[in-house]
Design a protein around this motif. Structure first.
Motif, mmCIF file in Angstrom:
data_model
loop_
_atom_site.group_PDB
_atom_site.id
_atom_site.type_symbol
_atom_site.label_atom_id
_atom_site.label_comp_id
_atom_site.label_asym_id
_atom_site.label_seq_id
_atom_site.Cartn_x
_atom_site.Cartn_y
_atom_site.Cartn_z
ATOM 1 N N LEU A 247 0.844 -1.188 -0.163
ATOM 2 C CA LEU A 247 -0.003 -0.192 0.086
ATOM 3 C C LEU A 247 0.767 1.139 0.031
ATOM 4 C CD1 LEU A 247 -3.022 0.882 0.116
ATOM 5 C CD2 LEU A 247 -2.821 1.060 2.756
ATOM 6 N N HIS A 248 2.051 1.209 0.718
ATOM 7 C CA HIS A 248 2.826 2.331 0.683
ATOM 8 C C HIS A 248 3.314 2.892 -0.642
ATOM 9 C CE1 HIS A 248 6.077 4.574 2.760
ATOM 10 N NE2 HIS A 248 6.948 4.054 2.074
ATOM 11 N N TYR A 249 3.599 1.732 -1.625
ATOM 12 C CA TYR A 249 3.861 1.976 -2.880
ATOM 13 C C TYR A 249 2.670 2.239 -3.844
ATOM 14 C CZ TYR A 249 8.599 1.207 -1.237
ATOM 15 O OH TYR A 249 9.554 1.272 -0.529
ATOM 16 N N LEU A 250 1.595 1.669 -3.657
ATOM 17 C CA LEU A 250 0.541 1.708 -4.565
ATOM 18 C C LEU A 250 -0.121 3.029 -4.309
ATOM 19 C CD1 LEU A 250 -1.933 0.197 -6.355
ATOM 20 C CD2 LEU A 250 -3.002 -0.136 -4.148
ATOM 21 N N ILE A 251 -0.226 3.656 -3.397
ATOM 22 C CA ILE A 251 -0.857 5.101 -3.267
ATOM 23 C C ILE A 251 -0.379 6.379 -4.223
ATOM 24 C CG2 ILE A 251 -1.427 6.877 -1.742
ATOM 25 C CD1 ILE A 251 -2.104 4.888 0.316
ATOM 26 N N PRO A 252 1.178 6.034 -4.047
ATOM 27 C CA PRO A 252 1.710 7.205 -5.071
ATOM 28 C C PRO A 252 1.370 6.817 -6.663
ATOM 29 C CG PRO A 252 3.570 6.403 -3.588
ATOM 30 C CD PRO A 252 2.119 5.514 -3.205
ATOM 31 N N LEU A 253 1.331 5.656 -6.955
ATOM 32 C CA LEU A 253 1.110 5.186 -8.390
ATOM 33 C C LEU A 253 -0.409 5.626 -8.530
ATOM 34 C CD1 LEU A 253 2.533 1.463 -8.422
ATOM 35 C CD2 LEU A 253 3.444 3.490 -9.556
ATOM 36 N N LEU A 254 -1.259 5.472 -7.747
ATOM 37 C CA LEU A 254 -2.571 5.819 -8.156
ATOM 38 C C LEU A 254 -2.546 7.357 -8.172
ATOM 39 C CD1 LEU A 254 -4.392 3.672 -5.698
ATOM 40 C CD2 LEU A 254 -4.219 3.241 -8.182
ATOM 41 N N ALA A 255 -1.848 8.055 -7.310
ATOM 42 C CA ALA A 255 -1.769 9.804 -7.388
ATOM 43 C C ALA A 255 -1.295 9.848 -8.575
ATOM 44 C CB ALA A 255 -1.069 10.098 -6.085
ATOM 45 N N PHE A 256 -0.169 9.293 -9.108
ATOM 46 C CA PHE A 256 0.300 9.916 -10.317
ATOM 47 C C PHE A 256 -0.721 9.688 -11.425
ATOM 48 C CE2 PHE A 256 2.967 9.212 -14.118
ATOM 49 C CZ PHE A 256 4.062 10.075 -13.997
ATOM 50 N N VAL B 250 2.968 9.038 3.631
ATOM 51 C CA VAL B 250 2.008 8.558 2.869
ATOM 52 C C VAL B 250 1.228 9.502 2.023
ATOM 53 C CG1 VAL B 250 0.032 7.097 2.003
ATOM 54 C CG2 VAL B 250 1.479 6.305 3.768
ATOM 55 N N ALA B 251 0.785 10.354 2.710
ATOM 56 C CA ALA B 251 -0.033 11.655 2.055
ATOM 57 C C ALA B 251 0.725 12.481 1.458
ATOM 58 C CB ALA B 251 -0.831 12.293 3.207
ATOM 59 N N ALA B 252 2.226 12.701 1.983
ATOM 60 C CA ALA B 252 3.067 13.357 1.445
ATOM 61 C C ALA B 252 3.444 13.038 -0.071
ATOM 62 C CB ALA B 252 4.327 13.979 2.192
ATOM 63 N N ASN B 253 3.718 11.855 -0.022
ATOM 64 C CA ASN B 253 4.271 11.002 -1.259
ATOM 65 C C ASN B 253 3.101 10.956 -2.293
ATOM 66 O OD1 ASN B 253 6.909 10.413 -0.535
ATOM 67 N ND2 ASN B 253 6.235 8.612 0.631
ATOM 68 N N ALA B 254 1.917 10.785 -1.968
ATOM 69 C CA ALA B 254 0.988 10.935 -2.930
ATOM 70 C C ALA B 254 0.693 12.328 -3.379
ATOM 71 C CB ALA B 254 -0.598 10.490 -2.224
ATOM 72 N N MET B 255 0.791 13.418 -2.449
ATOM 73 C CA MET B 255 0.799 14.551 -3.268
ATOM 74 C C MET B 255 1.858 15.182 -3.962
ATOM 75 S SD MET B 255 -0.515 16.468 0.337
ATOM 76 C CE MET B 255 -0.517 18.158 -0.368
ATOM 77 N N MET B 256 3.128 14.491 -3.785
ATOM 78 C CA MET B 256 4.167 14.946 -4.816
ATOM 79 C C MET B 256 4.198 13.965 -6.122
ATOM 80 S SD MET B 256 7.664 15.167 -2.429
ATOM 81 C CE MET B 256 7.269 13.697 -1.511
ATOM 82 N N SER B 257 3.651 12.700 -5.898
ATOM 83 C CA SER B 257 3.477 11.917 -7.129
ATOM 84 C C SER B 257 2.381 12.759 -8.135
ATOM 85 C CB SER B 257 3.049 10.549 -6.801
ATOM 86 O OG SER B 257 3.970 9.974 -6.145
ATOM 87 N N PHE B 258 1.230 13.075 -7.425
ATOM 88 C CA PHE B 258 0.254 13.591 -8.292
ATOM 89 C C PHE B 258 0.766 15.031 -9.024
ATOM 90 C CE2 PHE B 258 -3.132 16.911 -8.638
ATOM 91 C CZ PHE B 258 -4.353 16.292 -8.904
ATOM 92 N N SER B 259 1.601 15.939 -8.040
ATOM 93 C CA SER B 259 2.212 17.074 -8.760
ATOM 94 C C SER B 259 3.236 16.775 -9.771
ATOM 95 C CB SER B 259 2.877 17.715 -7.596
ATOM 96 O OG SER B 259 3.747 18.753 -8.017
#
Length: 226
Positions: free
Chosen positions: A60-69, A115-124
């Motif tokens: 999940l730690h890596y899935l969330i950034p992927l979905l954010a991307f 986790v939230a920080a990485n998701a936001m950076m991947s989205f950006s």
């Protein structure tokens, strides 16, 4: 014929965006639990490894950034279609504004919210990689290097075969962008030791500089206007 064009494909803007891209990757790895904000291939590999090991929390730690991307790419395309007729501000500047806000907020998040920080950076990052894909007519990425490395070496080989100086120019263009990305990553590594979680604000400042730069018009051929 030379016309006044938007700076969204200028080399000066490419430098600011690429510095920010390299810095974000170093920051997310050094300060946010060794997750890559930009290099989603690495996250996919680590996701697969954790799934194979039955480590669901790690996956999940890596899935969330992927979905954010993926979400970031989708939103960037929607912004392009909704705002491309706006004459007061370029749609790519709107993308940068959203990126800047996200990265500013990331710098305020504690380590317990990595986790939230990485998701936001991947989205950006995804918004940036989708919105800024060409500089001076040359397809180029500002948030990752593998495609640029392939293109640079391909152009160099073709130059050696054909002797066409335009191919050499394009090859050097790619290698220059790769160098700038490495400089940004080095900046992120060094500054992370000094500023900790606030280091991401430097990337936000670089994007802000790019946002301001885009209000300037540059002379270029008609084919460069977009």
């Amino acid at each position: 014929m030379k016309v006044k064009g938007q700076m969204s494909e200028s080399m000066a803007l490419a430098v600011f965006l690429t510095l920010a891209g390299g810095l974000q990757d170093a920051y997310s790895y050094n300060c946010r639990d060794k997750v890559f904000a930009n290099a989603q291939t690495g996250n996919i590999v680590l996701l697969g490894q954790n799934l194979a090991e039955g480590n669901w929390n790690g996956a999940l730690h890596y899935l969330i950034p992927l979905l954010a991307f993926i979400s970031g790419v989708y939103v960037a395309v929607r912004i392009q279609y909704l705002c491309r007729e706006n004459e007061r501000i370029h749609w790519r500047q709107i993308v940068l504004m959203i990126q800047i806000m996200f990265l500013a907020l990331v710098g305020l998040l504690p380590q317990s919210m990595n986790v939230a920080a990485n998701a936001m950076m991947s989205f950006s990052c995804a918004m940036q990689v989708n919105a800024f894909r060409k500089f001076h007519g040359i397809p180029c990425a500002t948030t990752m290097c593998i495609g640029n490395m392939r293109s640079a070496t391909e152009m160099l080989c073709k130059y050696h075969v054909t002797g066409n100086p335009e191919l050499k120019r394009k090859s050097m263009h790619y290698y220059f962008v790769i160098l700038i990305f490495a400089v940004g990553a080095a900046m992120g590594a060094v500054l992370s030791g000094w500023m900790g979680d606030r280091t991401i604000w430097i990337a936000a400042v670089l994007l802000l500089a790019g946002f301001i730069l885009m209000f300037i018009k540059e002379d270029r051929g008609e084919e460069g206007v977009s």
